[in-house]
Design an enzyme around this catalytic site. Structure first.
Site, PDB file in Angstrom:
ATOM      1  N   THR A   1      -1.449   4.155   3.412  1.00 39.66           N
ATOM      2  CA  THR A   1      -2.113   4.778   2.599  1.00 39.66           C
ATOM      3  C   THR A   1      -2.575   6.314   3.066  1.00 39.66           C
ATOM      4  O   THR A   1      -2.149   7.228   2.462  1.00 39.66           O
ATOM      5  CB  THR A   1      -3.711   4.064   2.192  1.00 39.66           C
ATOM      6  OG1 THR A   1      -3.187   3.075   1.686  1.00 39.66           O
ATOM      7  CG2 THR A   1      -4.554   4.910   1.321  1.00 39.66           C
TER       8      THR A   1
ATOM      9  N   SER B   1       0.708  -1.254   0.163  1.00 35.68           N
ATOM     10  CA  SER B   1       0.124   0.136  -0.181  1.00 35.68           C
ATOM     11  C   SER B   1       0.758   1.264   0.065  1.00 35.68           C
ATOM     12  O   SER B   1       0.409   2.144  -0.574  1.00 35.68           O
ATOM     13  CB  SER B   1      -0.980  -0.042   1.173  1.00 35.68           C
ATOM     14  OG  SER B   1      -1.754  -0.853   1.126  1.00 35.68           O
TER      15      SER B   1
END
Length: 504
Positions: free
Chosen positions: A178, A115
């Site tokens: 993220t 991510s």
């Protein structure tokens, strides 16, 4: 209040629609319901006109681990949960975001991404290395010294410089990969608090991710930060408000929550749903919410949380209420972070429930903004290994049994290529008397990985609506997402105008 713009069809579009209708008058299937609905869909698409205005606002939804099979399964799951046909069901973003593309998720150094660099691609426009955040591929993983000069400016930093408001929301830790890509620059994604910094990082002056958030120097900082990860902001000497027997993780003695409060006397810090609900968005200029020591609860478990947590939809709505007060506009990231975690656990039910929660948050966002001046993008950072297989009949429970294998044992419609659902040196389990729809059931897997299923390397979907959303078409590089958002909002030129004193 949401504002609507009446859609006027061009003469060419009307003519095409008439031609299509006339050409099909003689077809015997013209009264078939499938035929008619597809014809209506055609007419709807013919009526679409690209929006080439400037995007006042940008909202980026990142559904962590949202693979194409997850999309299909969630669509069926949501419909079946409401007692309607799941296969023909439509999730909010499928209806509201008409432009669709496929995103290639590979990173500079890996076929299958994590991510950190994929979020970096979307927020800064560059592809980097697995495990790194907010830096270019020139960095060396876990080497603090190498990140000097390799920092990549995010669209959130651009927005703050241009005078817009900014916000980040996540059901994961707000220092997780993220959301951290909105503000952090680090050679290693696990440096979430000073307790996890390496000796080399400390010696070379690298800041942990939580400290980078509080010390963020762009504009006047984020107007909204909502998520989990409270322990990374509290010192070891501070008891956690939700669990008196737990303390913070920080070893440097800094209480970052108190520092944030001192920085924003116009702000509100909250840690539970009661406090969150009490926040008056009209009177609050900065909002900081940390609802768990680590990640927030899965949507399916949220009601059981003793402290109480807002839903992703509630956080999204409140955030937009705060951000919308800025006449210049805003940039907001909303991450449904726990879809990924449920997939890692081999637990499809929780992954699908969190996907549905993200669709509900998208609906709330769309209803609160003017869609003609807001670019909304919904996508994933990477996929997972879950697949939909077998030949189950229409309306068969998506979490149910698809058929029987040659070994005479039932198999499920959803399964994983690897993960906890397979046991080393154990035969495939007999699911004859097992409730595979149970929330805690782990879908079978092919390769045993006891701790965690892996990410997948396949392309993921991009859904978009609003100004310049039509640029999302075909198969694109993941870092194009940043470039479309920056172009649509004209942020680079707006920053230049701001810094040179030019009139906006």
């Amino acid at each position: 209040m949401k504002r609507f713009t009446k859609l006027f069809l061009s003469g060419a579009s009307v003519a095409l629609m008439a031609q299509a209708a006339n050409a099909q008058q003689a077809l015997p299937q013209q009264t078939d319901s499938y035929f008619v609905s597809a014809q209506q869909e055609l007419f709807s698409k013919l009526a679409e006109q690209p929006n080439t205005g400037r995007a006042k606002n940008v909202i980026l939804f990142v559904l962590d681990g949202f693979s194409i099979p997850t999309l299909t399964a969630a669509r069926i799951y949501e419909g079946q949960s409401r007692g309607v046909d799941g296969e023909s069901n439509v999730l909010s973003f499928e209806k509201l975001l008409p432009y669709v593309a496929l995103s290639k998720t590979y990173t500079h150094d890996s076929q299958v991404a994590d991510s950190a660099p994929t979020a970096t691609a979307m927020t800064t426009g560059v592809k980097s290395l697995n495990g790194t955040i907010g830096v270019t591929q020139k960095v060396t993983l876990e080497n603090c010294a190498s990140q000097k000069g390799a920092e990549a400016e995010s669209i959130f930093e651009l927005a703050e410089k241009a005078g817009l408001s900014t916000g980040i929301i996540s059901t994961a830790r707000i220092t997780h990969a993220t959301p951290a890509a909105a503000y952090a620059h680090t050679a290693f994604r696990d440096w979430e608090s000073d307790a996890t910094l390496s000796e080399e990082a400390k010696q070379n002056g690298c800041k942990d991710i939580a400290a980078q958030l509080i010390d963020w120097s762009a504009g006047n900082g984020f107007e909204v930060v909502l998520g989990g990860g409270r322990s990374n902001f509290l010192p070891e000497s501070a008891a956690d408000p939700e669990a008196a027997d737990k303390t913070g993780a920080r070893k440097d003695g800094r209480n970052l929550v108190d520092e944030w409060k001192a920085k924003y006397n116009d702000g509100a810090y909250v840690w539970n749903k009661t406090e969150f609900d009490a926040v008056d968005a009209e009177k609050t200029e900065h909002l900081f919410g940390l609802f768990e020591r680590s990640h927030m609860q899965y949507e399916a478990d949220r009601a059981k949380d003793k402290g109480g947590e807002p839903s992703l939809a509630e956080m999204t709505g409140k955030a937009i209420d705060v951000l919308s007060k800025n006449k210049e506009g805003f940039v907001l990231m909303v991450e449904a972070g726990r879809i990924d975690h449920a997939h890692h656990a081999g637990n499809a039910a929780r992954a699908l429930a969190d996907t549905v929660a993200a669709a509900q948050a998208l609906q709330v966002a769309y209803d609160k903004v003017n869609p003609q001046e807001t670019l909304i993008v919904l996508t994933a950072d990477h996929s997972h290994t879950m697949t939909i297989n077998g030949y189950p009949k229409r309306n068969n429970p998506i979490l149910g049994i698809a058929g029987t294998g040659d070994d005479k044992k039932p198999y499920t419609t959803l399964s994983y290529a690897n993960g906890p659902g397979a046991k080393l040196d154990e035969p495939r389990p007999d699911l004859t008397n097992v409730d595979t729809t149970d929330l805690d059931f782990l879908q079978p897997a092919l390769v045993p990985l006891g701790e965690s299923e892996t990410h997948g390397g396949d392309d993921v979907a991009i859904f978009a609506a609003g100004p310049w959303a039509h640029l999302f078409r075909g198969v694109v590089e993941q870092n194009l997402i940043y470039h479309v958002m920056a172009y649509a909002s004209q942020l680079p030129s707006r920053v230049k105008a701001e810094t040179t004193g030019a009139v906006k």
